[in-house]
Design a protein around this motif. Sequence first.
Motif, mmCIF file in Angstrom:
data_model
loop_
_atom_site.group_PDB
_atom_site.id
_atom_site.type_symbol
_atom_site.label_atom_id
_atom_site.label_comp_id
_atom_site.label_asym_id
_atom_site.label_seq_id
_atom_site.Cartn_x
_atom_site.Cartn_y
_atom_site.Cartn_z
ATOM 1 N N PRO A 26 12.790 -0.524 -13.490
ATOM 2 C CA PRO A 26 11.322 -0.629 -13.478
ATOM 3 C C PRO A 26 10.764 -0.896 -12.093
ATOM 4 O O PRO A 26 11.405 -1.530 -11.241
ATOM 5 C CB PRO A 26 11.049 -1.796 -14.433
ATOM 6 C CG PRO A 26 12.303 -2.598 -14.429
ATOM 7 C CD PRO A 26 13.416 -1.620 -14.246
ATOM 8 N N SER A 27 9.546 -0.410 -11.874
ATOM 9 C CA SER A 27 8.886 -0.652 -10.592
ATOM 10 C C SER A 27 8.615 -2.130 -10.382
ATOM 11 O O SER A 27 8.461 -2.591 -9.250
ATOM 12 C CB SER A 27 7.576 0.138 -10.512
ATOM 13 O OG SER A 27 6.661 -0.292 -11.510
ATOM 14 N N GLN A 28 8.562 -2.889 -11.476
ATOM 15 C CA GLN A 28 8.284 -4.316 -11.367
ATOM 16 C C GLN A 28 9.363 -5.070 -10.591
ATOM 17 O O GLN A 28 9.116 -6.169 -10.091
ATOM 18 C CB GLN A 28 8.158 -4.928 -12.766
ATOM 19 C CG GLN A 28 6.944 -4.466 -13.548
ATOM 20 C CD GLN A 28 5.650 -4.911 -12.918
ATOM 21 O OE1 GLN A 28 5.520 -6.051 -12.509
ATOM 22 N NE2 GLN A 28 4.685 -4.014 -12.827
ATOM 23 N N THR A 29 10.551 -4.489 -10.458
ATOM 24 C CA THR A 29 11.594 -5.177 -9.699
ATOM 25 C C THR A 29 11.171 -5.361 -8.250
ATOM 26 O O THR A 29 11.500 -6.361 -7.617
ATOM 27 C CB THR A 29 12.927 -4.412 -9.760
ATOM 28 O OG1 THR A 29 12.721 -3.064 -9.299
ATOM 29 C CG2 THR A 29 13.467 -4.382 -11.178
ATOM 30 N N LEU A 65 6.113 3.463 -20.727
ATOM 31 C CA LEU A 65 5.892 4.807 -21.265
ATOM 32 C C LEU A 65 6.835 5.822 -20.627
ATOM 33 O O LEU A 65 7.365 6.713 -21.315
ATOM 34 C CB LEU A 65 4.440 5.215 -21.053
ATOM 35 C CG LEU A 65 3.401 4.411 -21.846
ATOM 36 C CD1 LEU A 65 1.995 4.907 -21.538
ATOM 37 C CD2 LEU A 65 3.670 4.480 -23.348
ATOM 38 N N CYS A 66 7.067 5.707 -19.321
ATOM 39 C CA CYS A 66 8.008 6.619 -18.663
ATOM 40 C C CYS A 66 9.434 6.369 -19.138
ATOM 41 O O CYS A 66 10.230 7.306 -19.282
ATOM 42 C CB CYS A 66 7.910 6.461 -17.143
ATOM 43 S SG CYS A 66 6.359 7.081 -16.453
ATOM 44 N N GLN A 67 9.761 5.107 -19.393
ATOM 45 C CA GLN A 67 11.093 4.776 -19.886
ATOM 46 C C GLN A 67 11.333 5.359 -21.278
ATOM 47 O O GLN A 67 12.411 5.888 -21.577
ATOM 48 C CB GLN A 67 11.264 3.255 -19.921
ATOM 49 C CG GLN A 67 12.585 2.786 -20.510
ATOM 50 C CD GLN A 67 13.771 3.287 -19.706
ATOM 51 O OE1 GLN A 67 14.127 2.706 -18.697
ATOM 52 N NE2 GLN A 67 14.385 4.377 -20.141
ATOM 53 N N LEU A 68 10.338 5.286 -22.146
ATOM 54 C CA LEU A 68 10.477 5.820 -23.496
ATOM 55 C C LEU A 68 10.784 7.314 -23.472
ATOM 56 O O LEU A 68 11.611 7.807 -24.249
ATOM 57 C CB LEU A 68 9.206 5.539 -24.302
ATOM 58 C CG LEU A 68 8.991 4.080 -24.716
ATOM 59 C CD1 LEU A 68 7.580 3.889 -25.270
ATOM 60 C CD2 LEU A 68 10.026 3.651 -25.745
ATOM 61 N N VAL A 69 10.123 8.043 -22.595
ATOM 62 C CA VAL A 69 10.379 9.479 -22.473
ATOM 63 C C VAL A 69 11.808 9.736 -21.990
ATOM 64 O O VAL A 69 12.546 10.537 -22.561
ATOM 65 C CB VAL A 69 9.385 10.126 -21.489
ATOM 66 C CG1 VAL A 69 9.740 11.590 -21.277
ATOM 67 C CG2 VAL A 69 7.975 10.027 -22.015
ATOM 68 N N ALA A 70 12.195 9.046 -20.916
ATOM 69 C CA ALA A 70 13.502 9.281 -20.309
ATOM 70 C C ALA A 70 14.649 8.963 -21.263
ATOM 71 O O ALA A 70 15.707 9.596 -21.208
ATOM 72 C CB ALA A 70 13.632 8.435 -19.040
ATOM 73 N N TYR A 71 14.417 8.018 -22.158
ATOM 74 C CA TYR A 71 15.477 7.602 -23.075
ATOM 75 C C TYR A 71 15.524 8.469 -24.332
ATOM 76 O O TYR A 71 16.608 8.694 -24.897
ATOM 77 C CB TYR A 71 15.260 6.136 -23.468
ATOM 78 C CG TYR A 71 16.458 5.506 -24.140
ATOM 79 C CD1 TYR A 71 17.547 5.063 -23.387
ATOM 80 C CD2 TYR A 71 16.512 5.357 -25.531
ATOM 81 C CE1 TYR A 71 18.644 4.493 -23.992
ATOM 82 C CE2 TYR A 71 17.613 4.780 -26.142
ATOM 83 C CZ TYR A 71 18.681 4.350 -25.370
ATOM 84 O OH TYR A 71 19.778 3.790 -25.973
ATOM 85 N N HIS A 72 14.380 8.974 -24.764
ATOM 86 C CA HIS A 72 14.332 9.662 -26.059
ATOM 87 C C HIS A 72 14.306 11.181 -25.992
ATOM 88 O O HIS A 72 14.509 11.833 -27.024
ATOM 89 C CB HIS A 72 13.116 9.173 -26.860
ATOM 90 C CG HIS A 72 13.248 7.775 -27.360
ATOM 91 N ND1 HIS A 72 12.841 6.680 -26.625
ATOM 92 C CD2 HIS A 72 13.759 7.283 -28.512
ATOM 93 C CE1 HIS A 72 13.086 5.576 -27.306
ATOM 94 N NE2 HIS A 72 13.643 5.906 -28.452
ATOM 95 N N ARG A 73 14.072 11.763 -24.812
ATOM 96 C CA ARG A 73 14.009 13.223 -24.750
ATOM 97 C C ARG A 73 15.281 13.891 -25.283
ATOM 98 O O ARG A 73 15.191 14.907 -25.985
ATOM 99 C CB ARG A 73 13.702 13.683 -23.321
ATOM 100 C CG ARG A 73 13.424 15.185 -23.253
ATOM 101 C CD ARG A 73 13.136 15.657 -21.848
ATOM 102 N NE ARG A 73 11.791 15.335 -21.398
ATOM 103 C CZ ARG A 73 11.515 14.568 -20.357
ATOM 104 N NH1 ARG A 73 12.505 14.008 -19.667
ATOM 105 N NH2 ARG A 73 10.269 14.340 -20.000
ATOM 106 N N PRO A 74 16.493 13.371 -25.005
ATOM 107 C CA PRO A 74 17.695 14.018 -25.550
ATOM 108 C C PRO A 74 17.798 13.936 -27.077
ATOM 109 O O PRO A 74 18.646 14.608 -27.665
ATOM 110 C CB PRO A 74 18.844 13.235 -24.883
ATOM 111 C CG PRO A 74 18.243 12.610 -23.679
ATOM 112 C CD PRO A 74 16.836 12.279 -24.067
ATOM 113 N N LEU A 75 16.963 13.119 -27.703
ATOM 114 C CA LEU A 75 17.049 12.919 -29.151
ATOM 115 C C LEU A 75 16.054 13.780 -29.930
ATOM 116 O O LEU A 75 16.073 13.770 -31.157
ATOM 117 C CB LEU A 75 16.794 11.440 -29.490
ATOM 118 C CG LEU A 75 17.658 10.411 -28.752
ATOM 119 C CD1 LEU A 75 17.278 8.998 -29.191
ATOM 120 C CD2 LEU A 75 19.142 10.667 -28.993
#
Length: 302
Positions: free
Chosen positions: A272-275, A158-168
Motif C-alpha cells: 500500500p501507498s500508506q507505507t 480498491l486497486c488491491q481488490l482488482v489485483a487480487y480478484h482479476r484471475p478469479l
Amino acid sequence: PAPASRLRMLEALPNLPITPDDERQFVAPALGEPYAAVMAANFRAFGLDAVAPRPSDAERLRVGRRDCSGKECIPYQLFWGSFRDHLEQNDDGRSRVLVQVTGQGVCRNCVFSVKDQLSLERLGLGEQVTLRDIQAEQGLGPSFLTRTGLSSTVSDILCQLVAYHRPLEATEGEVDRLHAGFIEEFEKISETPAIRGPFAGFRDTSRYGRALGDLVERAAAAYAAVAARAPRNPQRRTVLLAGDIAVKINDFANGGIVRRLNERGLQVAIEPSQTLLEYAATEAPGEIARTGEGRGRTLVAM
C-alpha cells in the motif's frame, strides 16, 4: 553569479494559504488512477476548480522528456510530462497551480519543484503558472488532510481488490467493470461539497468516512462473490508487488505489471501507498504535512 531569481528556486515553495474562493485552476500530479482523480475531487469539494491531467502514456512521457536531461527518474518525467501536456492543451492564459510532491532529501522529490520552475521559466509561464506542495491545506478547512489520508487508503483498497480478484473472474472484463463502477462512485463521493460551519472538521470527516466505509463494504462483498464463484485451484499463487510509490500505482510506469501477472493466473498483493506515509510520519513528518523534519517528531492530523 547566479541571479537571485534562480537562487530562490532552491528555497522551499512559499505555499501561501489558499481559500475556497481562489479562482485559479489546480492541477493534481499524475500519480495514477484513481489517486490523481480523487485528489482533484477533494479540492473541488472545498470549492476550488481542480482537475487531474490525462493518464500517463507514451505521449506524456515524450512530452516530459523534452525538458529533461536524462538524469531524472521516470516518476518525475511522467509528472512533468502530464503537467506540460495539460498546459499545452489548455493554452488559454488562465492562472494555474501545479500541485507537486515535495521532499526533504529522501529522494529527488526534493528538487522536483526546482526543475518544474526552470521548465516553466523556459516556456514563458513563470508568472502565469505557480507550484504548490501537497500539504494539509488548513485554509480550506480542518477535514482536508483527513480526507486526503482516507482517500489514499480507499484508493489502495480498491486497486488491491482488482489485483487480487482479476484471475478469479468467470468472464473476461467482469472485475474491470466492477472496478470502473466503484471508482466512478468514489470520485463522486470525494467531490461532494464539504460541510462548513460549526464543528465542520468533525462533521465533514465523519460523513466522508461513513460514505467511504459503505463503498468499501459493498466493493468487498462484490469481489467476495467473484471469489466464491471461482473454482478452487490449489496451484494458484499470490505474489507481492512493491517498489517506488509513483511507479507501482501507475499502470503505464510499471508496464501494466499487475495485469500481466493476473493474465498468468497470479493474484497480486500490492504494497500500500500508506507505507510511505508511515515512514514519513516517523522519519520526516515534513514530507507529508510540513510540520518539521527528523525522527521523533510526532505527526498528528486531525
